[in-house]
Write a protein that holds these residues in place. Structure first.
Motif, PDB file in Angstrom:
ATOM      1  N   ALA A 184      11.260 -21.145 -22.375  1.00 57.04           N
ATOM      2  CA  ALA A 184      11.961 -19.901 -22.756  1.00 57.04           C
ATOM      3  C   ALA A 184      13.351 -20.205 -23.314  1.00 57.04           C
ATOM      4  O   ALA A 184      13.814 -19.543 -24.245  1.00 57.04           O
ATOM      5  CB  ALA A 184      12.057 -18.964 -21.557  1.00 57.04           C
ATOM      6  N   ILE A 185      14.010 -21.212 -22.782  1.00 63.36           N
ATOM      7  CA  ILE A 185      15.338 -21.566 -23.300  1.00 63.36           C
ATOM      8  C   ILE A 185      15.210 -22.054 -24.743  1.00 63.36           C
ATOM      9  O   ILE A 185      15.950 -21.630 -25.632  1.00 63.36           O
ATOM     10  CB  ILE A 185      16.034 -22.624 -22.408  1.00 63.36           C
ATOM     11  N   GLY A 186      14.241 -22.942 -24.987  1.00 67.28           N
ATOM     12  CA  GLY A 186      14.064 -23.421 -26.360  1.00 67.28           C
ATOM     13  C   GLY A 186      13.735 -22.272 -27.306  1.00 67.28           C
ATOM     14  O   GLY A 186      14.358 -22.107 -28.359  1.00 67.28           O
ATOM     15  N   TRP A 187      12.768 -21.481 -26.898  1.00 62.66           N
ATOM     16  CA  TRP A 187      12.314 -20.380 -27.764  1.00 62.66           C
ATOM     17  C   TRP A 187      13.415 -19.323 -27.957  1.00 62.66           C
ATOM     18  O   TRP A 187      13.779 -18.986 -29.092  1.00 62.66           O
ATOM     19  CB  TRP A 187      11.053 -19.757 -27.144  1.00 62.66           C
ATOM     20  N   LEU A 188      13.938 -18.779 -26.864  1.00 59.47           N
ATOM     21  CA  LEU A 188      14.857 -17.638 -26.971  1.00 59.47           C
ATOM     22  C   LEU A 188      16.317 -18.064 -27.143  1.00 59.47           C
ATOM     23  O   LEU A 188      17.005 -17.568 -28.045  1.00 59.47           O
ATOM     24  CB  LEU A 188      14.749 -16.760 -25.723  1.00 59.47           C
TER      25      LEU A 188
ATOM     26  N   TRP B 134      17.013 -10.361 -21.714  1.00 61.66           N
ATOM     27  CA  TRP B 134      18.291  -9.642 -21.836  1.00 61.66           C
ATOM     28  C   TRP B 134      19.484 -10.580 -21.939  1.00 61.66           C
ATOM     29  O   TRP B 134      20.351 -10.377 -22.800  1.00 61.66           O
ATOM     30  CB  TRP B 134      18.443  -8.629 -20.695  1.00 61.66           C
ATOM     31  N   PRO B 135      19.556 -11.619 -21.109  1.00 64.93           N
ATOM     32  CA  PRO B 135      20.662 -12.576 -21.293  1.00 64.93           C
ATOM     33  C   PRO B 135      20.687 -13.189 -22.706  1.00 64.93           C
ATOM     34  O   PRO B 135      21.757 -13.446 -23.247  1.00 64.93           O
ATOM     35  CB  PRO B 135      20.391 -13.634 -20.218  1.00 64.93           C
TER      36      PRO B 135
ATOM     37  N   LEU C 259       2.584 -11.863 -24.739  1.00 61.01           N
ATOM     38  CA  LEU C 259       3.549 -11.477 -23.701  1.00 61.01           C
ATOM     39  C   LEU C 259       4.094 -10.073 -23.962  1.00 61.01           C
ATOM     40  O   LEU C 259       3.995  -9.558 -25.079  1.00 61.01           O
ATOM     41  CB  LEU C 259       4.725 -12.455 -23.685  1.00 61.01           C
ATOM     42  N   THR C 260       4.670  -9.489 -22.925  1.00 60.11           N
ATOM     43  CA  THR C 260       5.277  -8.170 -23.046  1.00 60.11           C
ATOM     44  C   THR C 260       6.798  -8.303 -22.947  1.00 60.11           C
ATOM     45  O   THR C 260       7.308  -8.834 -21.958  1.00 60.11           O
ATOM     46  CB  THR C 260       4.786  -7.256 -21.905  1.00 60.11           C
ATOM     47  N   VAL C 261       7.497  -7.817 -23.970  1.00 62.42           N
ATOM     48  CA  VAL C 261       8.962  -7.834 -23.940  1.00 62.42           C
ATOM     49  C   VAL C 261       9.429  -6.788 -22.919  1.00 62.42           C
ATOM     50  O   VAL C 261       8.968  -5.643 -22.965  1.00 62.42           O
ATOM     51  CB  VAL C 261       9.525  -7.541 -25.351  1.00 62.42           C
TER      52      VAL C 261
ATOM     53  N   GLY D 270      16.487  -1.258 -26.429  1.00 62.56           N
ATOM     54  CA  GLY D 270      17.388  -0.745 -25.407  1.00 62.56           C
ATOM     55  C   GLY D 270      18.730  -1.453 -25.409  1.00 62.56           C
ATOM     56  O   GLY D 270      18.926  -2.469 -26.072  1.00 62.56           O
ATOM     57  N   GLU D 271      19.639  -0.904 -24.642  1.00 65.53           N
ATOM     58  CA  GLU D 271      21.003  -1.434 -24.552  1.00 65.53           C
ATOM     59  C   GLU D 271      21.040  -2.506 -23.450  1.00 65.53           C
ATOM     60  O   GLU D 271      20.581  -2.259 -22.336  1.00 65.53           O
ATOM     61  CB  GLU D 271      21.892  -0.249 -24.165  1.00 65.53           C
ATOM     62  N   PRO D 272      21.562  -3.709 -23.757  1.00 69.32           N
ATOM     63  CA  PRO D 272      21.736  -4.684 -22.669  1.00 69.32           C
ATOM     64  C   PRO D 272      22.673  -4.121 -21.588  1.00 69.32           C
ATOM     65  O   PRO D 272      23.434  -3.193 -21.851  1.00 69.32           O
ATOM     66  CB  PRO D 272      22.381  -5.881 -23.365  1.00 69.32           C
ATOM     67  N   ASP D 273      22.594  -4.669 -20.411  1.00 70.22           N
ATOM     68  CA  ASP D 273      23.455  -4.251 -19.301  1.00 70.22           C
ATOM     69  C   ASP D 273      24.836  -4.897 -19.504  1.00 70.22           C
ATOM     70  O   ASP D 273      25.077  -6.029 -19.086  1.00 70.22           O
ATOM     71  CB  ASP D 273      22.819  -4.713 -17.979  1.00 70.22           C
TER      72      ASP D 273
END
Ligand code: ACO
Length: 311
Positions: free
Chosen positions: A122-126, A191-192, A240-242, A259-262
């Motif tokens: 996930a780190i590599g991808w996102l 979200w991060p 996958l589901t976002v 949506g709005e991030p926190d």
């Protein structure tokens, strides 16, 4: 009224010319670049920690070799960027001091824990995907050394992004437990990753001036939108589901609504109170302290060599 020197500077920037280290520049331009480039360098260095956590636990020798190479690339990016910042008249020791004292920021994203092997994918991808989205336009930054550094860094980042996607491709084709692990990683990193682009445009204090100086080419929200538009189809491809109930294709704008991030979480993390801030900073300080004997040795050797030359 703009100072004549500053007007010439702005005209050069507007004409797309690069500004080089020894040339005149407004103090604010220098300061902004030192802030951004040093924070970028710190991010690369601190960014080794969450992934370094998995080098000894990679599932195969091949995955271990790939991850090791990737983490070494991040170290290289950090050193490369410290060099670019040094051309603006700040020393590396000063930059380290700013990191270790908590004065300088580094990317919010590296204050989250890596709990499973899927997190490495996930780190590599996102995370690297978001980094590329932000850094490709920085190749056209008005400051020569930063823009040139970005060319090589972006090439390496795209390899990182592909390796992350490849880790996840393998896992989603695995057991249901492995696929669930990937979904869980997406749930925690989505979200991060969106927060990496910085606060929304109306809360971004530096954007207007940085865009006028062509340090930034795009606003934080523009790049976040591009990232969502690029990444959602990839999540679908992985099956996958976002984790965003507001996510919806908007035909009129040709992009996704989302949506709005926190933002409270974001500001909390960049204020030093995220889940791993203390751990990350302590690891860097410890590394600095552990290296003291080596720096002392180098300095003593250089002094002796200079004395010998003088004699
Ligand atoms: N993490 C930590 N701090 C952040 C983040 C973030 N994701 N986003 C914004 N901030 C900080 C800014 O540094 C600024 O604080 P400061 O004044 O103390 O420096 C404050 O929040 C306000 O934000 P902006 O006004 O939007 O700041 P800026 O114009 O600098 O934009 C951005 C932020 C987009 C991150 C910009 O600095 C940038 O493009 N930096 C270069 C890329 C980079 O550093 N990437 C690191 C992660 S990628 C990687 O290393 C693998």
């Amino acid at each position: 009224e703009m100072d004549p020197q500053e007007r010439v500077f702005q005209e050069r920037v507007d004409a797309g010319q690069k500004i080089e280290p020894k040339e005149w520049m407004p103090e604010g331009y220098r300061k902004t670049l030192i802030r951004q480039i040093s924070q970028h360098a710190h991010s690369e260095i601190v960014g080794q920690l969450p992934e370094g956590n998995w080098i000894s636990r990679a599932p195969t020798l091949e995955r271990k070799a790939i991850l090791l190479a990737k983490v070494q690339d991040e170290a290289g990016h950090g050193l490369y960027l410290y060099c670019a910042a040094e051309t603006l008249g700040i020393s590396r020791d000063e930059m380290y001091e700013q990191l270790h004292s908590g004065k300088a920021k580094y990317s919010s994203i590296f204050n989250y824990p890596t709990l499973t092997w899927a997190d490495i994918g996930a780190i590599g991808w996102l995370v690297d995907g978001a980094a590329i989205m932000n850094q490709v336009p920085l190749q056209r930054c008005s400051y020569g050394p930063y823009s040139r550094a970005m060319i090589r860094i972006c090439k390496e980042e795209s390899f990182h992004q592909r390796q992350g996607f490849d880790v996840l491709m393998k896992m989603v084709k695995g057991t249901p437990a492995q696929k669930a692990m990937v979904q869980d990683a997406l749930n925690r990193w989505w979200w991060p990753s969106l927060m990496m682009f910085g606060p929304s445009d109306d809360a971004s204090v530096h954007s207007a001036q940085s865009m006028a100086w062509k340090i930034k080419q795009n606003s934080n929200d523009e790049l976040r939108q591009k990232f969502v538009d690029q990444t959602v189809p990839q999540a679908e491809y992985l099956g996958l589901t976002v984790p965003d109930p507001a996510l919806k294709w908007n035909e009129d704008k040709g992009g996704y609504d989302f949506g709005e991030p926190d933002w409270e979480e974001f500001f909390n993390v960049i204020a030093g109170n995220g889940p791993c801030n203390a751990e990350r900073l302590n690891a860097r300080k410890q590394a600095w302290d552990d290296g003291a004997w080596f720096r002392d040795g180098l300095t003593a050797y250089a002094e002796k060599a200079a004395e010998r030359r003088a004699a």
